[in-house]
Design a protein around this motif. Structure first.
Motif, PDB file in Angstrom:
ATOM      1  N   LEU A 110       0.847  -1.194   0.000  1.00  0.00           N
ATOM      2  CA  LEU A 110       0.000   0.000   0.000  1.00  0.00           C
ATOM      3  C   LEU A 110       0.879   1.238   0.000  1.00  0.00           C
ATOM      4  O   LEU A 110       1.807   1.353   0.808  1.00  0.00           O
ATOM      5  CB  LEU A 110      -0.917   0.008   1.223  1.00  0.00           C
ATOM      6  CG  LEU A 110      -1.964  -1.099   1.286  1.00  0.00           C
ATOM      7  CD1 LEU A 110      -2.737  -1.021   2.598  1.00  0.00           C
ATOM      8  CD2 LEU A 110      -2.922  -0.993   0.116  1.00  0.00           C
ATOM      9  N   THR A 111       0.577   2.159  -0.895  1.00  0.00           N
ATOM     10  CA  THR A 111       1.350   3.397  -0.973  1.00  0.00           C
ATOM     11  C   THR A 111       0.475   4.616  -0.721  1.00  0.00           C
ATOM     12  O   THR A 111       0.951   5.737  -0.811  1.00  0.00           O
ATOM     13  CB  THR A 111       2.023   3.523  -2.352  1.00  0.00           C
ATOM     14  OG1 THR A 111       1.000   3.486  -3.360  1.00  0.00           O
ATOM     15  CG2 THR A 111       3.023   2.398  -2.573  1.00  0.00           C
ATOM     16  N   GLY A 112      -0.783   4.398  -0.418  1.00  0.00           N
ATOM     17  CA  GLY A 112      -1.696   5.498  -0.156  1.00  0.00           C
ATOM     18  C   GLY A 112      -3.012   4.963   0.364  1.00  0.00           C
ATOM     19  O   GLY A 112      -3.178   3.759   0.572  1.00  0.00           O
ATOM     20  N   PHE A 113      -3.935   5.880   0.571  1.00  0.00           N
ATOM     21  CA  PHE A 113      -5.257   5.479   1.031  1.00  0.00           C
ATOM     22  C   PHE A 113      -6.032   4.851  -0.120  1.00  0.00           C
ATOM     23  O   PHE A 113      -5.815   5.192  -1.290  1.00  0.00           O
ATOM     24  CB  PHE A 113      -6.032   6.689   1.569  1.00  0.00           C
ATOM     25  CG  PHE A 113      -5.517   7.173   2.886  1.00  0.00           C
ATOM     26  CD1 PHE A 113      -5.798   6.484   4.053  1.00  0.00           C
ATOM     27  CD2 PHE A 113      -4.735   8.317   2.970  1.00  0.00           C
ATOM     28  CE1 PHE A 113      -5.329   6.916   5.271  1.00  0.00           C
ATOM     29  CE2 PHE A 113      -4.247   8.771   4.178  1.00  0.00           C
ATOM     30  CZ  PHE A 113      -4.546   8.068   5.339  1.00  0.00           C
TER      31      PHE A 113
END
Length: 166
Positions: A110-113
């Protein structure tokens, strides 16, 4: 047996332990939100298809434990009826952690929401996640305001709901 009892017509309900409380009582709010989460998980399970069907077993186990948590919350801590309740065990928490670890292996980093949606089942999963977080807040408030639960039960409920809200 009739579905309606008329005993709540004046704004009160009975706890599992027999006491009558207002329907807006902290306790009723807490176990009512656990019930809402349980129902939402049922909707999620019903919409899992294809390869996602394998997660139904996890959901059914979570639902069972949520029923146990709801039973604790619907029982006054001073009641002798506590002896009829099923404990939430460290094993329940460990199983949740193992399931999370297994599911995490299948995810890209995961690199963001993540915005909810994209697929019906993922949308329902996000709904369950947000209800779980609300349930956790309501239960924590109840546990802070209420004394008398066995410490190991209180700790297990807090841990379980914290893992579930992840």
């Amino acid at each position: 047996m009739k579905i309606y009892t008329k005993t709540g017509d004046k704004g009160q309900t009975s706890l599992f332990s027999g006491e009558r409380v207002a329907k807006y009582d902290l306790r009723v709010n807490a176990y009512g939100t656990i019930d809402e989460l349980n129902s939402s998980l049922g909707v999620l399970a019903a919409h899992l298809d294809g390869a996602l069907k394998k997660y139904r077993t996890n959901i059914y186990q979570i639902q069972s434990i949520l029923f146990n948590i709801g039973s604790w919350l619907a029982t006054d801590p001073s009641s002798e009826r506590k002896s009829f309740l099923t404990e939430i065990s460290p094993d329940d928490i460990n199983q949740m952690e193992l399931a999370i670890d297994e599911m995490t292996k299948e995810l890209p980093e995961l690199t963001g929401f993540i915005l909810p949606g994209g697929h019906l089942s993922s949308g329902f999963a996000h709904l369950c996640r947000s209800i779980s977080r609300r349930a956790e807040r309501k239960v924590l408030l109840l546990l802070e305001e209420t004394q008398g639960y066995p410490l190991e039960i209180e700790a297990a409920i807090k841990k379980y709901l914290n893992r579930l809200s992840d």
